[in-house]
Design a protein around this motif. Structure first.
Motif, PDB file in Angstrom:
ATOM      1  N   TRP A 200       0.832  -1.206   0.000  1.00 38.33           N
ATOM      2  CA  TRP A 200       0.000   0.000   0.000  1.00 38.33           C
ATOM      3  C   TRP A 200       0.864   1.253   0.000  1.00 38.33           C
ATOM      4  O   TRP A 200       0.576   2.224  -0.708  1.00 38.33           O
ATOM      5  N   ALA A 201       1.923   1.260   0.769  1.00 36.26           N
ATOM      6  CA  ALA A 201       2.814   2.426   0.807  1.00 36.26           C
ATOM      7  C   ALA A 201       3.387   2.693  -0.579  1.00 36.26           C
ATOM      8  O   ALA A 201       3.374   3.834  -1.064  1.00 36.26           O
ATOM      9  N   ASN A 202       3.864   1.652  -1.249  1.00 35.61           N
ATOM     10  CA  ASN A 202       4.398   1.820  -2.602  1.00 35.61           C
ATOM     11  C   ASN A 202       3.333   2.293  -3.578  1.00 35.61           C
ATOM     12  O   ASN A 202       3.581   3.165  -4.406  1.00 35.61           O
ATOM     13  N   THR A 203       2.147   1.714  -3.473  1.00 35.40           N
ATOM     14  CA  THR A 203       1.053   2.124  -4.361  1.00 35.40           C
ATOM     15  C   THR A 203       0.723   3.594  -4.167  1.00 35.40           C
ATOM     16  O   THR A 203       0.593   4.342  -5.138  1.00 35.40           O
ATOM     17  N   TYR A 204       0.599   4.023  -2.931  1.00 38.16           N
ATOM     18  CA  TYR A 204       0.253   5.420  -2.664  1.00 38.16           C
ATOM     19  C   TYR A 204       1.348   6.378  -3.151  1.00 38.16           C
ATOM     20  O   TYR A 204       1.051   7.403  -3.762  1.00 38.16           O
ATOM     21  N   LEU A 205       2.610   6.028  -2.905  1.00 36.94           N
ATOM     22  CA  LEU A 205       3.704   6.887  -3.382  1.00 36.94           C
ATOM     23  C   LEU A 205       3.735   6.937  -4.904  1.00 36.94           C
ATOM     24  O   LEU A 205       3.987   7.989  -5.495  1.00 36.94           O
ATOM     25  N   LYS A 206       3.451   5.815  -5.532  1.00 36.43           N
ATOM     26  CA  LYS A 206       3.429   5.765  -7.001  1.00 36.43           C
ATOM     27  C   LYS A 206       2.265   6.595  -7.543  1.00 36.43           C
ATOM     28  O   LYS A 206       2.439   7.376  -8.486  1.00 36.43           O
ATOM     29  N   LYS A 207       1.093   6.461  -6.964  1.00 30.92           N
ATOM     30  CA  LYS A 207      -0.076   7.208  -7.429  1.00 30.92           C
ATOM     31  C   LYS A 207       0.085   8.709  -7.197  1.00 30.92           C
ATOM     32  O   LYS A 207      -0.479   9.513  -7.930  1.00 30.92           O
ATOM     33  N   ALA A 208       0.878   9.087  -6.207  1.00 31.88           N
ATOM     34  CA  ALA A 208       1.151  10.502  -5.948  1.00 31.88           C
ATOM     35  C   ALA A 208       2.270  11.029  -6.855  1.00 31.88           C
ATOM     36  O   ALA A 208       2.561  12.219  -6.852  1.00 31.88           O
ATOM     37  N   GLY A 209       2.899  10.135  -7.609  1.00 40.32           N
ATOM     38  CA  GLY A 209       3.950  10.542  -8.521  1.00 40.32           C
ATOM     39  C   GLY A 209       5.313  10.723  -7.865  1.00 40.32           C
ATOM     40  O   GLY A 209       6.218  11.300  -8.468  1.00 40.32           O
ATOM     41  N   LEU A 210       5.487  10.214  -6.652  1.00 45.10           N
ATOM     42  CA  LEU A 210       6.755  10.380  -5.949  1.00 45.10           C
ATOM     43  C   LEU A 210       7.755   9.265  -6.258  1.00 45.10           C
ATOM     44  O   LEU A 210       8.957   9.443  -6.091  1.00 45.10           O
ATOM     45  N   ILE A 211       7.235   8.126  -6.691  1.00 40.41           N
ATOM     46  CA  ILE A 211       8.094   7.047  -7.155  1.00 40.41           C
ATOM     47  C   ILE A 211       7.534   6.529  -8.474  1.00 40.41           C
ATOM     48  O   ILE A 211       6.365   6.763  -8.795  1.00 40.41           O
ATOM     49  N   THR A 212       8.372   5.833  -9.225  1.00 36.55           N
ATOM     50  CA  THR A 212       7.941   5.222 -10.477  1.00 36.55           C
ATOM     51  C   THR A 212       8.280   3.738 -10.432  1.00 36.55           C
ATOM     52  O   THR A 212       9.081   3.290  -9.604  1.00 36.55           O
ATOM     53  N   SER A 213       7.685   3.005 -11.344  1.00 38.98           N
ATOM     54  CA  SER A 213       7.969   1.580 -11.485  1.00 38.98           C
ATOM     55  C   SER A 213       8.229   1.310 -12.960  1.00 38.98           C
ATOM     56  O   SER A 213       7.359   0.824 -13.678  1.00 38.98           O
ATOM     57  N   PRO A 214       9.448   1.627 -13.424  1.00 34.13           N
ATOM     58  CA  PRO A 214       9.751   1.477 -14.844  1.00 34.13           C
ATOM     59  C   PRO A 214       9.892   0.030 -15.310  1.00 34.13           C
ATOM     60  O   PRO A 214       9.906  -0.231 -16.505  1.00 34.13           O
ATOM     61  N   ALA A 215       9.996  -0.899 -14.383  1.00 30.40           N
ATOM     62  CA  ALA A 215      10.052  -2.327 -14.703  1.00 30.40           C
ATOM     63  C   ALA A 215       9.219  -3.055 -13.652  1.00 30.40           C
ATOM     64  O   ALA A 215       9.009  -2.549 -12.553  1.00 30.40           O
ATOM     65  N   HIS A 216       8.744  -4.225 -14.006  1.00 29.91           N
ATOM     66  CA  HIS A 216       7.891  -4.987 -13.097  1.00 29.91           C
ATOM     67  C   HIS A 216       8.554  -5.174 -11.736  1.00 29.91           C
ATOM     68  O   HIS A 216       9.683  -5.661 -11.639  1.00 29.91           O
ATOM     69  N   ALA A 217       7.831  -4.750 -10.698  1.00 30.79           N
ATOM     70  CA  ALA A 217       8.265  -4.902  -9.303  1.00 30.79           C
ATOM     71  C   ALA A 217       9.618  -4.238  -9.027  1.00 30.79           C
ATOM     72  O   ALA A 217      10.351  -4.651  -8.137  1.00 30.79           O
ATOM     73  N   ARG A 218       9.932  -3.214  -9.761  1.00 27.84           N
ATOM     74  CA  ARG A 218      11.149  -2.422  -9.555  1.00 27.84           C
ATOM     75  C   ARG A 218      10.727  -0.969  -9.392  1.00 27.84           C
ATOM     76  O   ARG A 218       9.890  -0.464 -10.142  1.00 27.84           O
ATOM     77  N   TYR A 219      11.329  -0.302  -8.422  1.00 22.95           N
ATOM     78  CA  TYR A 219      10.917   1.058  -8.097  1.00 22.95           C
ATOM     79  C   TYR A 219      12.115   1.990  -8.045  1.00 22.95           C
ATOM     80  O   TYR A 219      13.226   1.580  -7.732  1.00 22.95           O
ATOM     81  N   GLN A 220      11.841   3.257  -8.353  1.00 21.73           N
ATOM     82  CA  GLN A 220      12.845   4.297  -8.188  1.00 21.73           C
ATOM     83  C   GLN A 220      12.142   5.612  -7.890  1.00 21.73           C
ATOM     84  O   GLN A 220      10.957   5.782  -8.180  1.00 21.73           O
ATOM     85  N   ILE A 221      12.871   6.525  -7.318  1.00 20.99           N
ATOM     86  CA  ILE A 221      12.312   7.823  -6.966  1.00 20.99           C
ATOM     87  C   ILE A 221      12.114   8.639  -8.245  1.00 20.99           C
ATOM     88  O   ILE A 221      12.873   8.511  -9.204  1.00 20.99           O
ATOM     89  N   SER A 222      11.089   9.469  -8.259  1.00 24.20           N
ATOM     90  CA  SER A 222      10.840  10.374  -9.387  1.00 24.20           C
ATOM     91  C   SER A 222      11.459  11.738  -9.071  1.00 24.20           C
ATOM     92  O   SER A 222      11.892  11.999  -7.938  1.00 24.20           O
ATOM     93  N   ALA A 223      11.467  12.604 -10.066  1.00 23.97           N
ATOM     94  CA  ALA A 223      11.960  13.970  -9.842  1.00 23.97           C
ATOM     95  C   ALA A 223      11.120  14.656  -8.769  1.00 23.97           C
ATOM     96  O   ALA A 223      11.648  15.372  -7.914  1.00 23.97           O
ATOM     97  N   GLU A 224       9.828  14.415  -8.798  1.00 25.86           N
ATOM     98  CA  GLU A 224       8.925  14.997  -7.789  1.00 25.86           C
ATOM     99  C   GLU A 224       9.256  14.463  -6.397  1.00 25.86           C
ATOM    100  O   GLU A 224       9.273  15.202  -5.417  1.00 25.86           O
ATOM    101  N   GLY A 225       9.558  13.166  -6.299  1.00 19.52           N
ATOM    102  CA  GLY A 225       9.931  12.580  -5.021  1.00 19.52           C
ATOM    103  C   GLY A 225      11.230  13.178  -4.492  1.00 19.52           C
ATOM    104  O   GLY A 225      11.363  13.452  -3.300  1.00 19.52           O
ATOM    105  N   LYS A 226      12.193  13.406  -5.388  1.00 21.23           N
ATOM    106  CA  LYS A 226      13.450  14.043  -4.976  1.00 21.23           C
ATOM    107  C   LYS A 226      13.192  15.456  -4.461  1.00 21.23           C
ATOM    108  O   LYS A 226      13.791  15.888  -3.481  1.00 21.23           O
ATOM    109  N   ALA A 227      12.286  16.170  -5.128  1.00 26.40           N
ATOM    110  CA  ALA A 227      11.956  17.531  -4.693  1.00 26.40           C
ATOM    111  C   ALA A 227      11.316  17.508  -3.308  1.00 26.40           C
ATOM    112  O   ALA A 227      11.617  18.365  -2.471  1.00 26.40           O
ATOM    113  N   TRP A 228      10.445  16.549  -3.056  1.00 25.43           N
ATOM    114  CA  TRP A 228       9.812  16.444  -1.740  1.00 25.43           C
ATOM    115  C   TRP A 228      10.862  16.165  -0.671  1.00 25.43           C
ATOM    116  O   TRP A 228      10.818  16.727   0.407  1.00 25.43           O
TER     117      TRP A 228
END
Length: 113
Positions: A60-88
């Protein structure tokens, strides 16, 4: 005691701040370390018994961060911070909560579906 999913938001963003792709298992291990979660706590299950509580909350934490645009999932089950997440993170928040995520249009749209 297991942290709720909102308490996981900031440690997840901090962990992903290296901009590398991380698996959900890597993120989970980081959360276990940050909150000193015991093996007994890691094996706890949700009330219906179908899921491990820690995994359920982490998803749920990952889903919420992804839906808020703070993290991305460019590959299946792989996550990284977005530019917006870095700004936060650059704003040095003491914590991140659903209330803060509501400032993001994409998150509000997700909740209203």
């Amino acid at each position: 005691m297991l942290p709720n999913y909102q308490k996981m938001f900031l440690p997840i963003l901090q962990y992903l701040n290296d901009q590398q792709l991380h698996s959900l298992a890597d993120i989970r291990e980081h959360i276990v370390h940050v909150f000193a979660i015991t093996p007994e706590e890691q094996s706890q299950r949700t009330a219906n018994g179908y899921h491990k509580t820690l995994n359920y909350r982490l998803n749920w934490a990952n889903t919420y961060l992804k839906k808020a645009g703070l993290i991305t999932s460019p590959a299946h089950a792989r996550y990284q911070i977005s530019a917006e997440g870095k700004a936060w993170l650059a704003a040095s928040p003491a914590e991140i909560s659903n209330r803060l995520l509501l400032s993001k249009q994409s998150f509000r749209e997700f909740l209203n579906k």
